[in-house]
Motif scaffolding. Structure first.
Motif, PDB file in Angstrom:
ATOM      1  N   ASP A  88       9.830  14.638   8.698  1.00  0.00           N
ATOM      2  CA  ASP A  88       8.940  13.548   9.080  1.00  0.00           C
ATOM      3  C   ASP A  88       9.804  12.402   9.599  1.00  0.00           C
ATOM      4  O   ASP A  88      10.965  12.293   9.215  1.00  0.00           O
ATOM      5  CB  ASP A  88       8.147  13.071   7.849  1.00  0.00           C
ATOM      6  CG  ASP A  88       7.093  12.030   8.213  1.00  0.00           C
ATOM      7  OD1 ASP A  88       5.998  12.438   8.607  1.00  0.00           O
ATOM      8  OD2 ASP A  88       7.381  10.818   8.122  1.00  0.00           O
ATOM      9  N   LYS A  90       9.813   9.450   8.775  1.00  0.00           N
ATOM     10  CA  LYS A  90      10.277   8.578   7.687  1.00  0.00           C
ATOM     11  C   LYS A  90      11.659   9.002   7.181  1.00  0.00           C
ATOM     12  O   LYS A  90      12.440   8.179   6.725  1.00  0.00           O
ATOM     13  CB  LYS A  90       9.291   8.617   6.513  1.00  0.00           C
ATOM     14  CG  LYS A  90       8.027   7.838   6.781  1.00  0.00           C
ATOM     15  CD  LYS A  90       7.100   7.954   5.588  1.00  0.00           C
ATOM     16  CE  LYS A  90       5.784   7.251   5.869  1.00  0.00           C
ATOM     17  NZ  LYS A  90       4.728   7.690   4.952  1.00  0.00           N
ATOM     18  N   TYR A 280      11.809   7.480  -2.970  1.00  0.00           N
ATOM     19  CA  TYR A 280      10.838   6.881  -2.047  1.00  0.00           C
ATOM     20  C   TYR A 280      11.012   7.275  -0.587  1.00  0.00           C
ATOM     21  O   TYR A 280      10.055   7.297   0.169  1.00  0.00           O
ATOM     22  CB  TYR A 280      10.875   5.354  -2.171  1.00  0.00           C
ATOM     23  CG  TYR A 280      10.230   4.897  -3.454  1.00  0.00           C
ATOM     24  CD1 TYR A 280       8.863   4.646  -3.513  1.00  0.00           C
ATOM     25  CD2 TYR A 280      10.968   4.755  -4.622  1.00  0.00           C
ATOM     26  CE1 TYR A 280       8.253   4.257  -4.692  1.00  0.00           C
ATOM     27  CE2 TYR A 280      10.371   4.378  -5.817  1.00  0.00           C
ATOM     28  CZ  TYR A 280       9.011   4.124  -5.846  1.00  0.00           C
ATOM     29  OH  TYR A 280       8.397   3.759  -7.016  1.00  0.00           O
ATOM     30  N   TRP A 349       7.442   1.461   3.554  1.00  0.00           N
ATOM     31  CA  TRP A 349       6.043   1.852   3.463  1.00  0.00           C
ATOM     32  C   TRP A 349       5.664   1.878   2.003  1.00  0.00           C
ATOM     33  O   TRP A 349       6.529   1.857   1.121  1.00  0.00           O
ATOM     34  CB  TRP A 349       5.828   3.235   4.102  1.00  0.00           C
ATOM     35  CG  TRP A 349       6.750   4.286   3.542  1.00  0.00           C
ATOM     36  CD1 TRP A 349       6.541   5.063   2.436  1.00  0.00           C
ATOM     37  CD2 TRP A 349       8.060   4.647   4.044  1.00  0.00           C
ATOM     38  NE1 TRP A 349       7.631   5.879   2.227  1.00  0.00           N
ATOM     39  CE2 TRP A 349       8.567   5.659   3.184  1.00  0.00           C
ATOM     40  CE3 TRP A 349       8.832   4.228   5.133  1.00  0.00           C
ATOM     41  CZ2 TRP A 349       9.834   6.243   3.389  1.00  0.00           C
ATOM     42  CZ3 TRP A 349      10.081   4.818   5.319  1.00  0.00           C
ATOM     43  CH2 TRP A 349      10.574   5.811   4.472  1.00  0.00           C
ATOM     44  N   PRO A 351       4.098   4.047  -1.091  1.00  0.00           N
ATOM     45  CA  PRO A 351       3.964   5.478  -1.373  1.00  0.00           C
ATOM     46  C   PRO A 351       2.504   5.928  -1.256  1.00  0.00           C
ATOM     47  O   PRO A 351       1.593   5.177  -1.620  1.00  0.00           O
ATOM     48  CB  PRO A 351       4.486   5.614  -2.812  1.00  0.00           C
ATOM     49  CG  PRO A 351       4.511   4.236  -3.376  1.00  0.00           C
ATOM     50  CD  PRO A 351       4.634   3.295  -2.228  1.00  0.00           C
ATOM     51  N   SER A 352       2.309   7.139  -0.739  1.00  0.00           N
ATOM     52  CA  SER A 352       0.953   7.691  -0.609  1.00  0.00           C
ATOM     53  C   SER A 352       0.441   8.103  -1.993  1.00  0.00           C
ATOM     54  O   SER A 352       1.208   8.130  -2.960  1.00  0.00           O
ATOM     55  CB  SER A 352       0.995   8.922   0.295  1.00  0.00           C
ATOM     56  OG  SER A 352       1.764   9.935  -0.341  1.00  0.00           O
ATOM     57  N   ASP A 353      -0.839   8.466  -2.067  1.00  0.00           N
ATOM     58  CA  ASP A 353      -1.402   8.941  -3.348  1.00  0.00           C
ATOM     59  C   ASP A 353      -0.611  10.112  -3.888  1.00  0.00           C
ATOM     60  O   ASP A 353      -0.301  10.185  -5.080  1.00  0.00           O
ATOM     61  CB  ASP A 353      -2.861   9.388  -3.150  1.00  0.00           C
ATOM     62  CG  ASP A 353      -3.776   8.185  -2.955  1.00  0.00           C
ATOM     63  OD1 ASP A 353      -3.406   7.076  -3.414  1.00  0.00           O
ATOM     64  OD2 ASP A 353      -4.836   8.352  -2.325  1.00  0.00           O
ATOM     65  N   GLU A 354      -0.295  11.025  -2.965  1.00  0.00           N
ATOM     66  CA  GLU A 354       0.441  12.217  -3.375  1.00  0.00           C
ATOM     67  C   GLU A 354       1.817  11.838  -3.942  1.00  0.00           C
ATOM     68  O   GLU A 354       2.256  12.361  -4.967  1.00  0.00           O
ATOM     69  CB  GLU A 354       0.647  13.047  -2.112  1.00  0.00           C
ATOM     70  CG  GLU A 354       0.461  14.507  -2.268  1.00  0.00           C
ATOM     71  CD  GLU A 354       0.896  15.204  -0.980  1.00  0.00           C
ATOM     72  OE1 GLU A 354       0.775  14.587   0.120  1.00  0.00           O
ATOM     73  OE2 GLU A 354       1.370  16.333  -1.074  1.00  0.00           O
ATOM     74  N   GLU A 355       2.474  10.912  -3.253  1.00  0.00           N
ATOM     75  CA  GLU A 355       3.797  10.481  -3.719  1.00  0.00           C
ATOM     76  C   GLU A 355       3.693   9.745  -5.052  1.00  0.00           C
ATOM     77  O   GLU A 355       4.550   9.894  -5.928  1.00  0.00           O
ATOM     78  CB  GLU A 355       4.468   9.591  -2.669  1.00  0.00           C
ATOM     79  CG  GLU A 355       4.965  10.406  -1.470  1.00  0.00           C
ATOM     80  CD  GLU A 355       5.449   9.531  -0.307  1.00  0.00           C
ATOM     81  OE1 GLU A 355       6.531   9.841   0.226  1.00  0.00           O
ATOM     82  OE2 GLU A 355       4.757   8.565   0.062  1.00  0.00           O
ATOM     83  N   TYR A 375       1.935  -1.177  -6.637  1.00  0.00           N
ATOM     84  CA  TYR A 375       1.692  -0.594  -5.315  1.00  0.00           C
ATOM     85  C   TYR A 375       0.212  -0.641  -4.963  1.00  0.00           C
ATOM     86  O   TYR A 375      -0.151  -0.825  -3.809  1.00  0.00           O
ATOM     87  CB  TYR A 375       2.209   0.846  -5.253  1.00  0.00           C
ATOM     88  CG  TYR A 375       3.713   0.927  -5.368  1.00  0.00           C
ATOM     89  CD1 TYR A 375       4.530   0.171  -4.528  1.00  0.00           C
ATOM     90  CD2 TYR A 375       4.316   1.742  -6.319  1.00  0.00           C
ATOM     91  CE1 TYR A 375       5.912   0.226  -4.641  1.00  0.00           C
ATOM     92  CE2 TYR A 375       5.697   1.806  -6.430  1.00  0.00           C
ATOM     93  CZ  TYR A 375       6.494   1.045  -5.597  1.00  0.00           C
ATOM     94  OH  TYR A 375       7.855   1.102  -5.711  1.00  0.00           O
ATOM     95  N   GLU A 376      -0.639  -0.492  -5.971  1.00  0.00           N
ATOM     96  CA  GLU A 376      -2.078  -0.551  -5.700  1.00  0.00           C
ATOM     97  C   GLU A 376      -2.486  -1.950  -5.261  1.00  0.00           C
ATOM     98  O   GLU A 376      -3.291  -2.125  -4.347  1.00  0.00           O
ATOM     99  CB  GLU A 376      -2.867  -0.094  -6.931  1.00  0.00           C
ATOM    100  CG  GLU A 376      -2.823   1.420  -7.057  1.00  0.00           C
ATOM    101  CD  GLU A 376      -3.448   1.957  -8.343  1.00  0.00           C
ATOM    102  OE1 GLU A 376      -3.563   3.185  -8.447  1.00  0.00           O
ATOM    103  OE2 GLU A 376      -3.793   1.143  -9.249  1.00  0.00           O
ATOM    104  N   ARG A 379      -1.359  -2.377  -1.812  1.00  0.00           N
ATOM    105  CA  ARG A 379      -2.189  -1.591  -0.905  1.00  0.00           C
ATOM    106  C   ARG A 379      -3.497  -2.330  -0.599  1.00  0.00           C
ATOM    107  O   ARG A 379      -3.948  -2.397   0.532  1.00  0.00           O
ATOM    108  CB  ARG A 379      -2.480  -0.228  -1.526  1.00  0.00           C
ATOM    109  CG  ARG A 379      -3.106   0.724  -0.532  1.00  0.00           C
ATOM    110  CD  ARG A 379      -3.567   1.968  -1.221  1.00  0.00           C
ATOM    111  NE  ARG A 379      -2.460   2.888  -1.472  1.00  0.00           N
ATOM    112  CZ  ARG A 379      -2.647   4.102  -2.010  1.00  0.00           C
ATOM    113  NH1 ARG A 379      -3.849   4.508  -2.341  1.00  0.00           N
ATOM    114  NH2 ARG A 379      -1.620   4.901  -2.199  1.00  0.00           N
TER     115      ARG A 379
END
Ligand SMILES: [Fe+2]
Ligand SMILES: [Fe+2]
Ligand SMILES: [Zn+2]
Lengths: 504, 123
Positions: A88, A90, A280, A349, A351-355, A375-376, A379
């Protein structure tokens, strides 16, 4: 009659020993002015053991062979547009961090070992240090060549050399090596040879090289392999230094112990950059920082220090604190870069939900409780169009030069503040480890070139953030800020769309 | 223990880089909002020592912490302050120096009832 062929051992002895002599025109202490002031006592330099028995002619042969293989891979990587095959876009940020933060240290290591090779009066360690010096020069060169393929397409690479000397967070690895190189040759050998190359190196190279392998970066993997046989020589040199110093004289023990304590802690702080990279920045994760710490420090280091106990050396001071910090360090560091993304030479960035789920699984004691909410919150702020930036400059630790973002041992909600006074001035530290280092050498560390204070003294291009970024040679809007919306991401998306069209 | 150095007079040659004189009439001051660690570390400013404490709060501290969702809920009269680990009740009218704030002093403040996002203490 043909000359008799020499055995390996004889050959090695002839080509590496007896090269020294007692000088007569000048006193030895003036020819070697650096190897006594540290207080290290050497009674017999000939006791130095070199298990590798590598002679210079063989050294050139081996290295040339490795070089041919590496450059063949790099050529095919370039021809096949290998940069398009990584996991990716990233991922590329991890190698930006490597090129700006680590490769210049290879060069510093080259300089440092060249210096040690010149200034230790025993011929055994001189030969070993000189070879390592050449290895390190080769490392920086091959890394720059390998990564130059990425520089053709992505931002953040071009000014790596200039940035290493100026950018606020790069002062962390830079000052680490400046400290080692401005010490005496024995401290340098313990700092870099033992503490870094022997005790901590697996925590630097394994994450980056396995990270490269997991993320399809074959070029970086290949230079990793190409450096591997050098690294095993370096590790051997590092452990030999310790054993040699401790066997030579009992008075050496307290000096060496202090260096081991200091350089363990300094190394641990620098490796925080690797911790954040692993947890990360890799799109495909290898393992967590905490797992790496357990394997490479707690287990491997534990066995090592058990072995060294017979010399009276103990586990580095604050090793327990470092182990406890493995629960927090990557999260705290990534938070620093997220809020200072405008001044960073790579993209950030959330982290995504998955991360985040991966992080919860890897950090069951801490992530959901202390870091997921952060992080939430960020976000939510992003969603409201209020992406969080820290618009002030952070307080830095005088010793490690990292923003003072680490928390009290046992209390992740309170920043650890430590301070000392020296000649009527106050100095601030992130930890007991960094405070101890300062307190042992206030004359040295009161001279710290702290990027934030330098900006306020007017030494960094001007008073505003744009002035300072210009002084960093930062290509604003391309090198810095979030991954989303960056030119890197655009070129990547364009490649992927094209590939899909061809495939479809 | 004395300094370990090549030359015995090493200490005479050192350049202490962050001396007050180097900041053009300002002194370095660090501010930190406790339990609001979205601000990753204390923040650093060069401020004139004769700046009134209240002016520092209004013109330096508030604008830089305003991005936090808790900021609007702060009851400024209830804030607890320390300067270099000593509790103080600042006199807003008098200078930083009069309030005990020197070069490279650390001002920490607690906002009772506010512990950051979801009251976790780390946001
Ligand atoms: Fe190297
Ligand atoms: Fe090495
Ligand atoms: Zn520190």
């Amino acid at each position: 009659m043909a000359a008799k062929k020499l055995g390996l051992k004889q050959r090695y002895a002839l080509m590496t020993r007896g090269l020294d002599w007692e000088t007569t025109y000048q006193p030895m202490d003036e020819v070697f002015p650096f190897d006594k002031f540290e207080g290290i006592k050497i009674t017999d330099w000939s006791k130095w053991e070199d298990p590798f028995r590598l002679t210079m002619d063989n050294y050139w042969k081996f290295q040339a062979e490795k070089e041919r293989k590496l450059y063949a891979v790099l050529d095919s990587f370039a021809q096949n547009n290998g940069q398009m095959g990584v996991s990716d876009a990233k991922y590329v940020n991890a190698i930006k961090l490597f090129l700006t933060g680590v490769s210049p240290l290879e060069y510093q290591a080259h300089r440092g070992f060249a210096h040690a090779g010149r200034h230790l009066r025993g011929v055994g360690p001189r030969v070993a240090a000189q070879m390592q010096s050449l290895d390190e020069l080769r490392h920086v060169q091959t890394q720059v060549h390998t990564i130059s393929q990425y520089n053709k397409y992505f931002d953040g690479f071009a000014e790596f050399r200039h940035m290493h000397d100026r950018v606020w967070y790069l002062s962390v690895p830079k000052s680490f090596f400046d400290d080692a190189r401005s010490a005496g040759p024995f401290e340098y050998m313990v700092a870099i040879g033992f503490a870094f190359e022997y005790v901590l190196t697996n925590l630097l190279f394994v994450p980056f090289m396995s990270g490269a392998a997991y993320n399809g970066d074959m070029a970086t993997v290949t230079f990793g392999f190409s450096a591997q046989s050098d690294e095993s020589r370096h590790m051997t040199l590092g452990i030999e230094v310790i054993k040699f110093l401790l066997e030579q004289h009992p008075d050496n023990l307290p000096i060496v112990q202090k260096w081991v304590d200091k350089w363990f802690w300094r190394g641990h702080r620098v490796l925080g950059l690797v911790a954040m990279m692993m947890d990360y920045m890799l799109p495909k994760k290898v393992m967590s920082w905490k797992e790496a710490w357990e394997i490479y420090f707690t287990e491997a280091g534990g066995a090592l220090f058990q072995d060294l106990e017979r010399y009276g050396l103990r586990v580095p001071k604050y090793a327990d604190v470092a182990t406890a910090e493995a629960e927090h360090m990557s999260h705290q560091n990534w938070s620093i870069f997220y809020q200072y993304t405008h001044a960073a030479g790579f993209h950030t960035w959330l982290p995504s939900d998955e991360e985040m789920d991966w992080l919860s699984e890897k950090y069951p004691n801490t992530f959901d409780k202390y870091y997921r909410p952060r992080y939430e919150m960020w976000r939510e702020m992003e969603k409201d169009g209020k992406r969080f930036y820290n618009n002030a400059l952070p307080q830095l630790c005088t010793t490690c030069q990292i923003p003072m973002g680490y928390t009290e041992p046992g209390d992740p909600t309170t920043i650890a503040f430590r301070s000392s006074e020296y000649k009527g001035d106050r100095y601030h530290f992130c930890s007991d480890g960094c405070k101890d280092i300062f307190d042992n050498e206030p004359e040295k560390f009161s001279q710290s070139w702290l990027p934030v204070h330098q900006i306020f003294q007017g030494n960094c291009g001007g008073a505003t953030v744009p002035d300072v970024l210009a002084w960093y040679n930062m290509n604003v809007g391309a090198d810095n800020m979030d991954q989303a919306g960056s030119p890197d991401q655009k070129i990547w998306d364009a490649w992927k769309t094209k590939q899909e069209k061809v495939a479809g | 223990m004395g300094v370990v150095s090549l030359k015995p007079d090493y200490e005479q040659h050192i350049e202490i880089r962050d001396r007050l004189e180097n900041f053009h009439g300002n002194q370095i001051v660090y501010l930190h909002w406790e339990e609001h660690l979205s601000f990753c570390a204390a923040i650093c400013f060069p401020l004139p020592p004769d700046m009134p404490f209240g002016a520092m709060v209004e013109n330096v501290l508030k604008p830089h912490y305003a991005a936090h969702p808790d900021f609007e809920k702060v009851d400024w009269a209830a804030v607890k302050w320390t300067v270099d680990n000593t509790e103080i009740t600042p006199d807003m009218e008098t200078s930083l120096a009069d309030n005990g704030v020197g070069h490279k002093s650390l001002i920490r403040f607690w906002t009772p009832g506010l512990h950051g996002y979801k009251s976790v203490g780390t946001c």
